[in-house]
Write a protein that holds these residues in place. Sequence first.
Motif, PDB file in Angstrom:
ATOM      1  N   THR A   1      68.029 -17.144   3.801  1.00 21.66           N
ATOM      2  CA  THR A   1      68.436 -16.530   5.068  1.00 21.66           C
ATOM      3  C   THR A   1      69.356 -17.482   5.818  1.00 21.66           C
ATOM      4  O   THR A   1      69.401 -18.680   5.540  1.00 21.66           O
ATOM      5  CB  THR A   1      67.212 -16.204   5.939  1.00 21.66           C
ATOM      6  OG1 THR A   1      66.397 -17.382   6.072  1.00 21.66           O
ATOM      7  CG2 THR A   1      66.385 -15.085   5.332  1.00 21.66           C
TER       8      THR A   1
ATOM      9  N   VAL B   1      63.485 -17.665   5.112  1.00 16.02           N
ATOM     10  CA  VAL B   1      62.932 -17.442   3.782  1.00 16.02           C
ATOM     11  C   VAL B   1      63.586 -18.451   2.839  1.00 16.02           C
ATOM     12  O   VAL B   1      64.818 -18.576   2.816  1.00 16.02           O
ATOM     13  CB  VAL B   1      63.194 -16.009   3.278  1.00 16.02           C
ATOM     14  CG1 VAL B   1      62.625 -15.842   1.864  1.00 16.02           C
ATOM     15  CG2 VAL B   1      62.594 -14.970   4.217  1.00 16.02           C
TER      16      VAL B   1
ATOM     17  N   THR C   1      64.716  -9.347   1.055  1.00 20.34           N
ATOM     18  CA  THR C   1      64.435 -10.229   2.180  1.00 20.34           C
ATOM     19  C   THR C   1      65.045  -9.604   3.434  1.00 20.34           C
ATOM     20  O   THR C   1      66.060  -8.912   3.366  1.00 20.34           O
ATOM     21  CB  THR C   1      65.034 -11.628   1.985  1.00 20.34           C
ATOM     22  OG1 THR C   1      66.470 -11.546   1.882  1.00 20.34           O
ATOM     23  CG2 THR C   1      64.469 -12.291   0.733  1.00 20.34           C
TER      24      THR C   1
ATOM     25  N   VAL D   1      58.296 -18.512  -3.285  1.00 19.09           N
ATOM     26  CA  VAL D   1      58.968 -18.075  -2.070  1.00 19.09           C
ATOM     27  C   VAL D   1      58.171 -18.566  -0.870  1.00 19.09           C
ATOM     28  O   VAL D   1      56.935 -18.501  -0.866  1.00 19.09           O
ATOM     29  CB  VAL D   1      59.101 -16.543  -2.028  1.00 19.09           C
ATOM     30  CG1 VAL D   1      59.768 -16.096  -0.742  1.00 19.09           C
ATOM     31  CG2 VAL D   1      59.904 -16.050  -3.223  1.00 19.09           C
TER      32      VAL D   1
ATOM     33  N   ARG E   1      63.469 -20.121  -1.324  1.00 17.06           N
ATOM     34  CA  ARG E   1      63.011 -19.917  -2.694  1.00 17.06           C
ATOM     35  C   ARG E   1      63.107 -21.238  -3.452  1.00 17.06           C
ATOM     36  O   ARG E   1      64.139 -21.919  -3.403  1.00 17.06           O
ATOM     37  CB  ARG E   1      63.856 -18.871  -3.412  1.00 17.06           C
ATOM     38  CG  ARG E   1      63.352 -18.559  -4.832  1.00 17.06           C
ATOM     39  CD  ARG E   1      64.317 -17.670  -5.579  1.00 17.06           C
ATOM     40  NE  ARG E   1      65.596 -18.326  -5.781  1.00 17.06           N
ATOM     41  CZ  ARG E   1      66.750 -17.690  -5.975  1.00 17.06           C
ATOM     42  NH1 ARG E   1      66.767 -16.377  -5.971  1.00 17.06           N
ATOM     43  NH2 ARG E   1      67.866 -18.362  -6.149  1.00 17.06           N
TER      44      ARG E   1
ATOM     45  N   HIS F   1      67.206  -9.947  -3.998  1.00 19.42           N
ATOM     46  CA  HIS F   1      67.226 -11.126  -4.857  1.00 19.42           C
ATOM     47  C   HIS F   1      66.415 -10.864  -6.115  1.00 19.42           C
ATOM     48  O   HIS F   1      65.387 -10.179  -6.079  1.00 19.42           O
ATOM     49  CB  HIS F   1      66.630 -12.339  -4.132  1.00 19.42           C
ATOM     50  CG  HIS F   1      67.351 -12.696  -2.871  1.00 19.42           C
ATOM     51  ND1 HIS F   1      68.425 -13.554  -2.841  1.00 19.42           N
ATOM     52  CD2 HIS F   1      67.161 -12.296  -1.591  1.00 19.42           C
ATOM     53  CE1 HIS F   1      68.865 -13.667  -1.597  1.00 19.42           C
ATOM     54  NE2 HIS F   1      68.106 -12.914  -0.819  1.00 19.42           N
TER      55      HIS F   1
ATOM     56  N   ILE G   1      59.622 -10.952   3.197  1.00 14.27           N
ATOM     57  CA  ILE G   1      59.978 -10.579   1.839  1.00 14.27           C
ATOM     58  C   ILE G   1      59.209  -9.320   1.473  1.00 14.27           C
ATOM     59  O   ILE G   1      58.113  -9.076   1.976  1.00 14.27           O
ATOM     60  CB  ILE G   1      59.666 -11.692   0.821  1.00 14.27           C
ATOM     61  CG1 ILE G   1      58.158 -12.010   0.795  1.00 14.27           C
ATOM     62  CG2 ILE G   1      60.480 -12.936   1.111  1.00 14.27           C
ATOM     63  CD1 ILE G   1      57.726 -12.894  -0.350  1.00 14.27           C
ATOM     64  N   TRP G   2      59.799  -8.538   0.584  1.00 13.39           N
ATOM     65  CA  TRP G   2      59.157  -7.310   0.110  1.00 13.39           C
ATOM     66  C   TRP G   2      59.500  -7.146  -1.360  1.00 13.39           C
ATOM     67  O   TRP G   2      60.650  -6.886  -1.707  1.00 13.39           O
ATOM     68  CB  TRP G   2      59.647  -6.122   0.922  1.00 13.39           C
ATOM     69  CG  TRP G   2      59.032  -4.810   0.544  1.00 13.39           C
ATOM     70  CD1 TRP G   2      57.852  -4.586  -0.104  1.00 13.39           C
ATOM     71  CD2 TRP G   2      59.586  -3.518   0.795  1.00 13.39           C
ATOM     72  NE1 TRP G   2      57.618  -3.245  -0.255  1.00 13.39           N
ATOM     73  CE2 TRP G   2      58.675  -2.566   0.287  1.00 13.39           C
ATOM     74  CE3 TRP G   2      60.751  -3.078   1.418  1.00 13.39           C
ATOM     75  CZ2 TRP G   2      58.896  -1.200   0.374  1.00 13.39           C
ATOM     76  CZ3 TRP G   2      60.978  -1.722   1.500  1.00 13.39           C
ATOM     77  CH2 TRP G   2      60.058  -0.786   0.987  1.00 13.39           C
ATOM     78  N   ARG G   3      58.533  -7.357  -2.212  1.00 14.65           N
ATOM     79  CA  ARG G   3      58.761  -7.138  -3.635  1.00 14.65           C
ATOM     80  C   ARG G   3      58.832  -5.641  -3.870  1.00 14.65           C
ATOM     81  O   ARG G   3      57.867  -4.926  -3.663  1.00 14.65           O
ATOM     82  CB  ARG G   3      57.642  -7.746  -4.482  1.00 14.65           C
ATOM     83  CG  ARG G   3      57.931  -7.673  -5.981  1.00 14.65           C
ATOM     84  CD  ARG G   3      56.778  -8.209  -6.786  1.00 14.65           C
ATOM     85  NE  ARG G   3      55.615  -7.326  -6.747  1.00 14.65           N
ATOM     86  CZ  ARG G   3      55.427  -6.298  -7.580  1.00 14.65           C
ATOM     87  NH1 ARG G   3      56.328  -6.029  -8.503  1.00 14.65           N
ATOM     88  NH2 ARG G   3      54.353  -5.551  -7.500  1.00 14.65           N
TER      89      ARG G   3
ATOM     90  N   ILE H   1      58.094 -18.434   3.474  1.00 20.06           N
ATOM     91  CA  ILE H   1      58.580 -17.917   4.750  1.00 20.06           C
ATOM     92  C   ILE H   1      58.006 -18.816   5.840  1.00 20.06           C
ATOM     93  O   ILE H   1      56.826 -19.176   5.777  1.00 20.06           O
ATOM     94  CB  ILE H   1      58.127 -16.468   4.996  1.00 20.06           C
ATOM     95  CG1 ILE H   1      58.246 -15.626   3.728  1.00 20.06           C
ATOM     96  CG2 ILE H   1      58.914 -15.843   6.135  1.00 20.06           C
ATOM     97  CD1 ILE H   1      57.568 -14.274   3.837  1.00 20.06           C
TER      98      ILE H   1
ATOM     99  N   MET I   1      63.249  -8.505  -5.146  1.00 21.57           N
ATOM    100  CA  MET I   1      62.632  -8.474  -3.830  1.00 21.57           C
ATOM    101  C   MET I   1      63.711  -8.326  -2.776  1.00 21.57           C
ATOM    102  O   MET I   1      64.853  -8.758  -2.947  1.00 21.57           O
ATOM    103  CB  MET I   1      61.814  -9.731  -3.554  1.00 21.57           C
ATOM    104  CG  MET I   1      62.612 -10.982  -3.344  1.00 21.57           C
ATOM    105  SD  MET I   1      61.550 -12.386  -2.870  1.00 21.57           S
ATOM    106  CE  MET I   1      62.809 -13.674  -2.742  1.00 21.57           C
TER     107      MET I   1
ATOM    108  N   ASP J   1      71.449 -12.246  -6.800  1.00 20.63           N
ATOM    109  CA  ASP J   1      71.375 -12.327  -5.348  1.00 20.63           C
ATOM    110  C   ASP J   1      72.648 -11.764  -4.723  1.00 20.63           C
ATOM    111  O   ASP J   1      73.751 -12.097  -5.103  1.00 20.63           O
ATOM    112  CB  ASP J   1      71.215 -13.774  -4.897  1.00 20.63           C
ATOM    113  CG  ASP J   1      69.914 -14.372  -5.351  1.00 20.63           C
ATOM    114  OD1 ASP J   1      69.038 -13.609  -5.793  1.00 20.63           O
ATOM    115  OD2 ASP J   1      69.772 -15.602  -5.275  1.00 20.63           O
TER     116      ASP J   1
END
Length: 271
Positions: A165, A153, A145, A214, A155, A206, A134-136, A216, A143, A81
């Motif tokens: 965040t 967000v 963020t 995860v 985890r 991350h 999030i976007w893998r 959101i 991912m 991270d």
Amino acid sequence: MRNTAFVLTAAGLTDVGRTRSRNEDDFHVDAIGEFAIVCDGMGGHAGGDIASRKAVEVISGLLKDYAPSEPITMVDGDDIDRTQTDPAVAEPAVGRALSVARSAVQMANRSIHDLNLARGFAQGRGMGTTVAGIWRVPGTAQMVTFHAGDSRVYRLRDGALRTLTRDHSLYQIWLDNGGRGTPPQRNIIVRALGTGEEVEPEVAVHSLLPDDVVMICSDGLNGMVPDGAIARILTEERDPARAAAALVDAANRSGGQDNVTVVVGRFTANA
């Protein structure tokens, strides 16, 4: 460790809550499990619901069209991270993904800001929205963020819930400065989409590990339900759709003083 293919199974739910007459939140979960977005609109009659829908539309459209050109390896056992403000310091593919995510949020900001100008609202007035997502990064075990405002967000890993965040709010600034004196209201936001010509979202990358969960959410959840209760629900309910429904129900049972939106995703290694 060689790069591991991960699958994101995600589901979301939004609810008007128990005291509001209209829902200004919006969310989107990508059909193939690459990304998810939550937006909490602001502006009431000025169109907070329009702002949140516009942000979701613009950001999801740009992320959906992006295709990476090279794979990324995962560091064995490390939680890598790291918050990024300069994509140039990251691995090339991750750096591009960070740049795309930042640009998508900034484009959504300009679209909403232009709508405000067209409606005759002065700078800082009119509709706006927070965003968290999030976007893998496709084909990787990492991912991105991104966020602006106080949507969050989280985890869950090995039973421990962590906020990924940091709220852009006066209350958070007060905490960062030592929390002396009378605290400001928690809902005063210092960064959001649509309220100015420019916005600088925070982006981060991350690592992903098998069975990471995860979440959101808009502040209608974390403002009503403590982190311990959120962690317990995410731990006990492994199905993302049922977990999202349980979290929304918990917020409403605690008073439901705001719209509440939750997206829950579980990452699993592809056999």
